[in-house]
Design a protein around this motif. Structure first.
Motif, short mmCIF file in Angstrom:
data_model
loop_
_atom_site.label_atom_id
_atom_site.label_comp_id
_atom_site.label_asym_id
_atom_site.label_seq_id
_atom_site.Cartn_x
_atom_site.Cartn_y
_atom_site.Cartn_z
N UNK A 37 0.84 -1.20 0.00
CA UNK A 37 0.00 0.00 0.00
C UNK A 37 0.88 1.25 0.00
N UNK A 38 0.34 2.34 -0.51
CA UNK A 38 1.10 3.59 -0.57
C UNK A 38 1.36 4.11 0.84
N UNK A 39 2.47 4.78 1.02
CA UNK A 39 2.85 5.33 2.32
C UNK A 39 2.96 6.84 2.22
N UNK A 88 10.49 -0.78 7.92
CA UNK A 88 10.69 0.67 8.01
C UNK A 88 9.40 1.40 7.65
N UNK A 89 8.64 0.85 6.70
CA UNK A 89 7.33 1.44 6.39
C UNK A 89 6.41 1.35 7.60
N UNK A 90 6.48 0.24 8.31
CA UNK A 90 5.65 0.04 9.50
C UNK A 90 5.96 1.12 10.56
N UNK A 91 7.23 1.41 10.75
CA UNK A 91 7.62 2.44 11.73
C UNK A 91 7.08 3.80 11.31
N UNK A 92 7.21 4.13 10.04
CA UNK A 92 6.75 5.44 9.56
C UNK A 92 5.23 5.55 9.67
N UNK A 93 4.52 4.50 9.28
CA UNK A 93 3.05 4.53 9.32
C UNK A 93 2.51 4.58 10.74
#
Length: 152
Positions: A37-39, A88-93
Motif C-alpha cells: 500500500x502507498x505510504x 521501516x514502512x511500519x515504523x513510519x506509518x
C-alpha cells in the motif's frame, strides 16, 4: 610469485565481469510498489515528540518466525531487502519506534516475494530482483531514524 599475483587478478577480474546487472526497465524495478500500500511521507520530517527508540537488533525475541529465512538460505538477501522495507514502512506509518513498530509481520514479505517471483518468472529471488527495494528501504530508514531520534 608475480605469476600467482597475475593469476589472482585474472580470477578476480573474471568474477567481477561475470556478475549479472540489475534490469534497466524502471517498470520492472518498481513492480513491488503495486503490492505494498502507498505510504505517506511527511514533507518536513521531524522527530516524534516523546519517541523511545529501540534498535531492531534488540527486538530479537519478537522477530517473526519467517525472519529465519532471511538470515540464511538461497533467498536470504532478497528476503532481508523486502523485510527491511516492510518494517521501516511500519515504523513510519505507526510512528512507533519501539519493537512493536520495528518488527513487522512476515505475511507482507511473502506477498511481495511471491509477486516478484511471478513478475521475474523465477523460483528464487536474488539481490538483482530486490535492488530497488533495498534502495527504497535505505531512503526510508533515514526518514525513520530522523523520526525516532536514533539508529534503526
Amino acid at each position: 610469485m608475480m605469476g600467482g599475483a597475475f593469476a589472482l587478478i585474472a580470477i578476480i577480474s573474471t568474477a567481477a565481469w561475470a556478475e549479472t546487472t540489475a534490469p534497466a526497465d524502471i517498470v520492472q524495478e518498481d513492480a513491488y510498489l503495486d503490492v505494498l500500500p502507498k505510504i505517506e511521507i511527511p514533507e518536513n520530517v521531524q522527530p516524534i515528540p516523546g519517541a523511545v527508540n529501540e534498535e531492531f537488533r534488540n527486538c530479537e525475541a519478537a522477530w517473526p518466525a519467517g525472519y529465519a529465512l532471511a538470515r540464511s538460505g538461497p533467498e536470504a538477501r532478497a528476503l532481508r531487502d523486502i523485510y527491511g522495507l516492510v518494517r521501516v514502512r511500519n515504523v513510519i506509518e505507526t510512528q512507533n519506534c519501539g519493537c512493536t513498530g520495528k518488527v513487522a509481520t512476515w505475511e507482507e514479505v511473502e506477498a511481495v516475494a511471491a509477486a516478484l517471483r511471478d513478475h521475474h518468472d523465477v523460483q528464487r529471488l536474488s539481490w538483482q530482483q530486490t535492488k530497488a527495494i533495498a534502495e527504497e528501504a535505505a531512503a526510508l530508514t533515514a526518514v525513520a531514524e530522523t523520526m525516532c531520534g536514533g539508529s534503526f
